[in-house]
Design a protein around this motif. Sequence first.
Motif, mmCIF file in Angstrom:
data_model
loop_
_atom_site.group_PDB
_atom_site.id
_atom_site.type_symbol
_atom_site.label_atom_id
_atom_site.label_comp_id
_atom_site.label_asym_id
_atom_site.label_seq_id
_atom_site.Cartn_x
_atom_site.Cartn_y
_atom_site.Cartn_z
ATOM 1 N N VAL A 10 -3.973 -10.477 5.415
ATOM 2 C CA VAL A 10 -4.316 -10.182 4.029
ATOM 3 C C VAL A 10 -3.774 -8.793 3.701
ATOM 4 C CG1 VAL A 10 -6.180 -9.819 2.366
ATOM 5 C CG2 VAL A 10 -6.410 -11.587 4.139
ATOM 6 N N GLU A 11 -2.864 -8.733 2.738
ATOM 7 C CA GLU A 11 -2.250 -7.453 2.350
ATOM 8 C C GLU A 11 -2.856 -6.944 1.057
ATOM 9 O OE1 GLU A 11 0.042 -5.241 -0.473
ATOM 10 O OE2 GLU A 11 0.065 -7.443 -0.521
ATOM 11 N N ALA A 64 -8.825 -5.179 -0.448
ATOM 12 C CA ALA A 64 -8.591 -5.004 0.983
ATOM 13 C C ALA A 64 -9.456 -3.884 1.552
ATOM 14 C CB ALA A 64 -7.113 -4.726 1.242
ATOM 15 N N ASP A 65 -9.566 -2.777 0.833
ATOM 16 C CA ASP A 65 -10.421 -1.678 1.292
ATOM 17 C C ASP A 65 -11.872 -2.129 1.382
ATOM 18 O OD1 ASP A 65 -8.311 0.060 1.509
ATOM 19 O OD2 ASP A 65 -8.739 1.178 -0.321
ATOM 20 N N ILE A 106 -5.991 -7.282 8.250
ATOM 21 C CA ILE A 106 -6.073 -6.717 6.901
ATOM 22 C C ILE A 106 -5.183 -5.480 6.823
ATOM 23 C CG2 ILE A 106 -7.608 -5.892 5.087
ATOM 24 C CD1 ILE A 106 -9.927 -7.213 6.689
ATOM 25 N N LEU A 107 -4.182 -5.549 5.964
ATOM 26 C CA LEU A 107 -3.237 -4.449 5.780
ATOM 27 C C LEU A 107 -3.661 -3.586 4.600
ATOM 28 C CD1 LEU A 107 -0.552 -2.911 6.135
ATOM 29 C CD2 LEU A 107 0.591 -4.780 4.909
ATOM 30 N N VAL A 108 -3.989 -2.334 4.886
ATOM 31 C CA VAL A 108 -4.405 -1.386 3.856
ATOM 32 C C VAL A 108 -3.595 -0.104 4.035
ATOM 33 C CG1 VAL A 108 -6.761 -2.300 3.693
ATOM 34 C CG2 VAL A 108 -6.261 -0.471 5.324
ATOM 35 N N GLY A 109 -3.754 0.836 3.111
ATOM 36 C CA GLY A 109 -3.048 2.091 3.322
ATOM 37 C C GLY A 109 -2.941 2.981 2.113
ATOM 38 N N ASP A 110 -2.191 4.053 2.309
ATOM 39 C CA ASP A 110 -2.076 5.109 1.304
ATOM 40 C C ASP A 110 -1.000 4.827 0.262
ATOM 41 O OD1 ASP A 110 -4.042 6.808 2.505
ATOM 42 O OD2 ASP A 110 -2.558 7.397 4.007
ATOM 43 N N PHE A 111 0.139 4.309 0.715
ATOM 44 C CA PHE A 111 1.297 4.197 -0.177
ATOM 45 C C PHE A 111 2.135 2.967 0.129
ATOM 46 C CE2 PHE A 111 0.696 8.879 0.195
ATOM 47 C CZ PHE A 111 0.428 9.172 -1.132
ATOM 48 N N GLY A 123 7.464 -5.083 -4.677
ATOM 49 C CA GLY A 123 6.803 -4.406 -3.577
ATOM 50 C C GLY A 123 6.394 -5.348 -2.459
ATOM 51 N N ALA A 124 5.498 -4.857 -1.603
ATOM 52 C CA ALA A 124 5.097 -5.620 -0.414
ATOM 53 C C ALA A 124 4.501 -6.978 -0.765
ATOM 54 C CB ALA A 124 4.100 -4.803 0.411
ATOM 55 N N SER A 125 3.734 -7.043 -1.857
ATOM 56 C CA SER A 125 3.087 -8.308 -2.230
ATOM 57 C C SER A 125 4.098 -9.410 -2.484
ATOM 58 C CB SER A 125 2.215 -8.113 -3.484
ATOM 59 O OG SER A 125 1.119 -7.284 -3.198
#
Length: 256
Positions: free
Chosen positions: A24-25, A38-39, A88-93, A168-170
């Motif tokens: 899950v991104e 996601a967060d 689960i892929l989360v992150g800053d940028f 983007g990534a999605s």
Amino acid sequence: MIERVDIRILKKPEELQLRDPVLVEGLPGIGHVGKLVADHLVKVLDVVKVAEIYSHYFPPQVIVNEDGTIRLPKNEIYAYKGERDLLILVGDFQSISNEGHYELVNAYMKIAKMFGVKRILTLGGYGVGRLVEEPYVIGAANRKELIEELKSYGVKIEEGEPAGGIIGASGLLLGAAMLEGIEAACLMGVTSGYMVDPKSAKAVLEVLMKMLKIEVSIEDLEERAKEMEKLIAQIKEMQEAAVQQYKGDEDLRYFR
């Protein structure tokens, strides 16, 4: 030294023994819709961090913590073991360059394949440029049979939408997964695109829970959604007041 893409594996697949995990991104994007979802999952589920991704494709900065210390920007992948195992892929940028988007997606796919992922669900927002009082979810997928599954969960498939594609990534994860024979779909919450939108995120989370057949608390998102409703009401009042003021000024011109 910061590499183009620096993957740091913290937990190996054999340590976790995940069963057909779904990736899950939810990285930052329009309305922060995917990131909010996601967060939230990382916050409410019993997860363990399995990977950190650093990259010089992220903005050239450090992030200052509450205690005044700093850290480098990073994206992270967490694992959840339950009735349905997840990554689960989360992150800053996301990347600040086109090349970086491809490099980072390749890194995410490398980790997904390492852990035996056979399905990917990406999350995001679809900006419509106006206030949205009742958000809904639109979708896209890399297989026709997955489109029918999305429809069964109430996801709308709108012809020609999103008009500019999924950036983007999605979006790229769907394409990269298709090349690897992995099924993937994108859930997009309709949002204004002007502000962080927890109400749209709540709509996406509700669909995601149905697809994954899991139940998580949505209390935090509901509270933030209520705050969002108050803000929207204030904005509408300001807009109406501005319209009335404009009409009043127009009327006064007859007496000048």
